[in-house]
Write an enzyme that holds these catalytic residues in place. Sequence first.
Site, short mmCIF file in Angstrom:
data_model
loop_
_atom_site.label_atom_id
_atom_site.label_comp_id
_atom_site.label_asym_id
_atom_site.label_seq_id
_atom_site.Cartn_x
_atom_site.Cartn_y
_atom_site.Cartn_z
CD1 TRP A 61 -6.81 21.27 3.87
CD2 TRP A 61 -4.71 20.80 4.08
NE1 TRP A 61 -6.44 21.68 5.13
CE2 TRP A 61 -5.19 21.62 5.27
CE3 TRP A 61 -3.25 20.20 4.22
CZ2 TRP A 61 -4.37 22.25 6.20
CZ3 TRP A 61 -2.63 20.81 5.43
CH2 TRP A 61 -3.12 21.61 6.34
CG ASN A 62 -9.34 14.94 1.38
OD1 ASN A 62 -10.10 15.29 1.55
ND2 ASN A 62 -8.79 15.14 0.16
CG HIS A 69 -0.37 -4.90 5.31
ND1 HIS A 69 0.48 -5.73 4.56
CD2 HIS A 69 0.16 -4.52 6.07
CE1 HIS A 69 1.67 -5.71 5.35
NE2 HIS A 69 1.52 -4.98 6.44
CG HIS A 73 -0.20 -3.68 0.53
ND1 HIS A 73 -1.27 -4.11 0.25
CD2 HIS A 73 0.25 -4.78 1.66
CE1 HIS A 73 -1.79 -5.53 0.94
NE2 HIS A 73 -0.38 -5.71 1.51
CG ASP A 75 2.84 -8.10 2.51
OD1 ASP A 75 2.06 -7.06 2.84
OD2 ASP A 75 2.43 -9.33 1.96
CG HIS A 79 3.34 -8.68 6.81
ND1 HIS A 79 2.06 -7.95 7.76
CD2 HIS A 79 2.56 -9.29 6.16
CE1 HIS A 79 1.03 -8.32 7.50
NE2 HIS A 79 1.23 -9.21 6.37
CG HIS A 207 2.25 -13.63 4.07
ND1 HIS A 207 1.10 -13.79 3.35
CD2 HIS A 207 2.08 -12.22 4.09
CE1 HIS A 207 0.62 -12.97 2.52
NE2 HIS A 207 1.02 -11.88 3.47
MN MN Z 1 0.03 -7.28 3.28
#
Ligand code: MN
Length: 259
Positions: A61-62, A69, A73, A75, A79, A207
């Site tokens: 496992w990690n 982001h 992904h 937003d 954001h 955005h």
């Molecule tokens: Mn983003």
Amino acid sequence: MSLLSELLTAISTKRVEVVDLTAPLTPNTPVLQLPEPFSNTISFQLEEISRYDERGPRWYWNNIHTGEHTGTHVDAPNHWISGKDGPDVAQLPLGTLIGPAVVLDVTDRAAEDPDFLLEIDDVRRWEAEHGALPDGGWLLYRTGWDTRSGNAGEFLNADEKGSHTPGISAECARWLADETPLAGLGVETVGTDAGGAPALDPPFPCHELLLGAGKCGLTQLQNLAKLPPTGSVIVVSPLPIVGGSGSPARALALVERDG
Ligand code: MN
């Protein structure tokens, strides 16, 4: 048969294809590079905890190190300062995460001009052919940029003047934000805004305006070429990071194929 049984049968018989729109997450997955004096996100990293060894003899496992982001992904509205009172990524209404998807393809124009900006008239022409942008839907903006995603240099396409990647004009972003019933905007590039968006008015209009209007962003999509212009369904699954501004996400599309 119940609706969901019909769906599962359609998937198993390939009448409905599940298309993965997600970029693989590796340390080489391109991430946004903001100029000085701004802070930048980290790249994706795995930190091994154990791998069938003395640290854990029968298990692997990690820990993961990632920005919100990083890679494909979401937003969330909070954001951006214009959406700071809007939902965080854990508060997104589930109904916005599954919805109709439409694809607007400008690959040819983005190939000619990496700084290509989509205008309102382009969307109106698309609507004249395919119908109105869907209520609660996702506009998936295809630019052909996914073919560059294996190489951060080509993907970010930066020179001394900044990044040259396609996007959406400020006027069109305002129109998409205020005049359409979309839930979100998905793109193939590193962010929803064009590489040249710092110089637009307002800067970073997708955005500023879309998140300010409570809509979501979705980035670094792949395989949009496998989707029809209309008729598919997108499933977007950000992690419910409480208070978070975004999250890496798996994005899947359900596409009906001729039986
Ligand atoms: Mn983003």
